[in-house]
Write a protein that holds these residues in place. Structure first.
Motif, mmCIF file in Angstrom:
data_model
loop_
_atom_site.group_PDB
_atom_site.id
_atom_site.type_symbol
_atom_site.label_atom_id
_atom_site.label_comp_id
_atom_site.label_asym_id
_atom_site.label_seq_id
_atom_site.Cartn_x
_atom_site.Cartn_y
_atom_site.Cartn_z
ATOM 1 N N ALA A 160 -4.580 7.245 -11.441
ATOM 2 C CA ALA A 160 -3.673 6.251 -11.443
ATOM 3 C C ALA A 160 -3.877 5.231 -10.444
ATOM 4 O O ALA A 160 -3.611 3.993 -10.994
ATOM 5 N N TYR A 161 -4.076 5.595 -9.329
ATOM 6 C CA TYR A 161 -4.159 4.530 -8.248
ATOM 7 C C TYR A 161 -5.397 3.784 -8.677
ATOM 8 O O TYR A 161 -5.461 2.286 -8.336
ATOM 9 N N CYS A 162 -6.529 4.268 -9.481
ATOM 10 C CA CYS A 162 -7.614 3.294 -9.610
ATOM 11 C C CYS A 162 -7.148 2.327 -10.591
ATOM 12 O O CYS A 162 -7.442 0.971 -10.515
ATOM 13 N N TYR A 163 -6.547 2.592 -11.569
ATOM 14 C CA TYR A 163 -6.151 1.734 -12.582
ATOM 15 C C TYR A 163 -5.049 0.729 -11.988
ATOM 16 O O TYR A 163 -4.978 -0.739 -12.569
ATOM 17 N N HIS A 164 -4.200 1.097 -11.539
ATOM 18 C CA HIS A 164 -3.185 0.435 -10.776
ATOM 19 C C HIS A 164 -3.902 -0.547 -9.798
ATOM 20 O O HIS A 164 -3.408 -1.921 -9.753
ATOM 21 N N GLY A 165 -4.884 -0.242 -9.227
ATOM 22 C CA GLY A 165 -5.851 -1.341 -8.252
ATOM 23 C C GLY A 165 -6.334 -2.331 -9.052
ATOM 24 O O GLY A 165 -6.498 -3.460 -8.607
ATOM 25 N N GLN A 166 -6.943 -1.956 -10.413
ATOM 26 C CA GLN A 166 -7.446 -2.841 -11.200
ATOM 27 C C GLN A 166 -6.318 -3.899 -11.502
ATOM 28 O O GLN A 166 -6.544 -5.125 -11.742
ATOM 29 N N THR A 167 -5.177 -3.371 -11.880
ATOM 30 C CA THR A 167 -4.260 -4.169 -12.273
ATOM 31 C C THR A 167 -3.824 -5.268 -11.214
ATOM 32 O O THR A 167 -3.644 -6.501 -11.408
ATOM 33 N N LEU A 168 -3.633 -4.773 -9.914
ATOM 34 C CA LEU A 168 -3.262 -5.561 -9.052
ATOM 35 C C LEU A 168 -4.424 -6.729 -8.588
ATOM 36 O O LEU A 168 -4.134 -7.666 -8.279
ATOM 37 N N LEU A 169 -5.747 -6.197 -8.792
ATOM 38 C CA LEU A 169 -6.659 -7.320 -8.477
ATOM 39 C C LEU A 169 -6.669 -8.409 -9.613
ATOM 40 O O LEU A 169 -6.858 -9.495 -9.366
ATOM 41 N N ALA A 170 -6.503 -7.930 -10.993
ATOM 42 C CA ALA A 170 -6.217 -8.979 -11.922
ATOM 43 C C ALA A 170 -5.105 -9.861 -11.580
ATOM 44 O O ALA A 170 -5.005 -11.288 -12.069
ATOM 45 N N SER A 171 -4.086 -9.447 -11.054
ATOM 46 C CA SER A 171 -2.715 -10.471 -10.587
ATOM 47 C C SER A 171 -3.003 -11.104 -9.219
ATOM 48 O O SER A 171 -1.832 -11.437 -8.570
ATOM 49 N N ASP A 172 -4.063 -10.963 -8.843
ATOM 50 C CA ASP A 172 -4.484 -11.719 -7.374
ATOM 51 C C ASP A 172 -3.903 -10.872 -6.146
ATOM 52 O O ASP A 172 -3.495 -11.850 -5.305
ATOM 53 N N LYS A 173 -3.620 -9.997 -6.260
ATOM 54 C CA LYS A 173 -2.998 -8.859 -5.165
ATOM 55 C C LYS A 173 -4.203 -8.126 -4.301
ATOM 56 O O LYS A 173 -4.011 -7.045 -4.585
ATOM 57 N N CYS A 174 -5.295 -8.917 -3.897
ATOM 58 C CA CYS A 174 -6.397 -8.036 -3.490
ATOM 59 C C CYS A 174 -6.156 -7.018 -2.256
ATOM 60 O O CYS A 174 -6.605 -6.124 -2.398
ATOM 61 N N GLY A 175 -5.319 -7.470 -1.256
ATOM 62 C CA GLY A 175 -5.127 -6.437 -0.184
ATOM 63 C C GLY A 175 -4.466 -5.288 -0.788
ATOM 64 O O GLY A 175 -4.947 -4.209 -0.461
ATOM 65 N N ILE A 231 -6.923 -3.073 -2.891
ATOM 66 C CA ILE A 231 -7.812 -2.470 -1.943
ATOM 67 C C ILE A 231 -7.217 -1.031 -1.199
ATOM 68 O O ILE A 231 -7.743 0.115 -1.694
ATOM 69 N N ARG A 232 -5.791 -1.227 -0.895
ATOM 70 C CA ARG A 232 -5.304 -0.032 -0.412
ATOM 71 C C ARG A 232 -5.090 1.042 -1.524
ATOM 72 O O ARG A 232 -5.209 2.117 -1.440
ATOM 73 N N SER A 233 -4.696 0.624 -2.683
ATOM 74 C CA SER A 233 -4.664 1.604 -3.983
ATOM 75 C C SER A 233 -5.704 1.984 -4.324
ATOM 76 O O SER A 233 -5.847 3.380 -4.358
ATOM 77 N N LEU A 234 -7.142 1.466 -4.324
ATOM 78 C CA LEU A 234 -8.173 2.051 -4.547
ATOM 79 C C LEU A 234 -8.563 2.910 -3.197
ATOM 80 O O LEU A 234 -9.523 4.091 -3.643
ATOM 81 N N GLN A 235 -8.386 2.912 -2.011
ATOM 82 C CA GLN A 235 -8.714 3.678 -1.150
ATOM 83 C C GLN A 235 -7.921 5.000 -1.340
ATOM 84 O O GLN A 235 -8.589 6.185 -0.920
#
Length: 159
Positions: free
Chosen positions: A1-16, A19-23
């Motif tokens: 879930a954190y992986c896909y949430h990280g992809q969603t955050l990256l798509a909405s330009d919340k890169c920081g 990164i934390r979600s993917l970690q």
């Protein structure tokens, strides 16, 4: 879930935050991988399942790694956002889909199902002569087939 949430955050330009979600996803994936390997090495009856070798599990590991590298690379030369100390909260309530799930409730018990009725179903109290003995196979006698000879005079005429 954190992986896909990280992809969603990256798509909405919340890169920081991505990164934390993917970690966090990488941390949970390592824990799950250790548990899967331990499960695969467990001795016991049944089939030998190896969850760590499942296609979904293998693809998820590479997806997490690739997405995290992409986020770190893009944050290094495009976004320059700070990585938060805490992982972002997952939104556990789905706000999309066709129908709302209906909570399951057990039906109420009928008045006929009392403790006395349930006790009557004790299989240890069954009669001993209840066991059905299989019948011995009887010998099948061969039947003599009638000798059928072709007849010329069958009564049928072709005109």
């Amino acid at each position: 879930a954190y992986c896909y949430h990280g992809q969603t955050l990256l798509a909405s330009d919340k890169c920081g935050e991505a990164i934390r979600s993917l970690q966090e996803s990488e941390k949970f994936f390592a824990k799950a991988e250790a548990l899967c390997k331990e499960y695969g090495e467990t001795k016991g009856p049944g089939t030998t399942a190896k969850p760590s070798g499942h296609l979904f599990f293998r693809k998820l590991g590479s997806l997490i790694k690739n997405t995290l590298e992409k986020c770190q690379r893009e944050n290094g030369f495009i976004y320059f956002q700070k990585v938060p100390a805490e992982a972002p909260q997952l939104e556990l309530k789905a706000n999309y889909g066709l129908v709302e799930p209906v909570p399951f409730e057990f039906p109420s018990l009928n008045a006929h199902w009392t403790p006395e009725t349930l006790a009557a179903f004790d299989l240890t109290k069954r009669p001993k002569d209840d066991t059905a003995k299989p019948k011995p196979d009887e010998e099948v006698k061969p039947l003599k087939e009638p000798d059928i000879k072709p007849q010329k005079d069958s009564g049928c005429h072709i005109s």
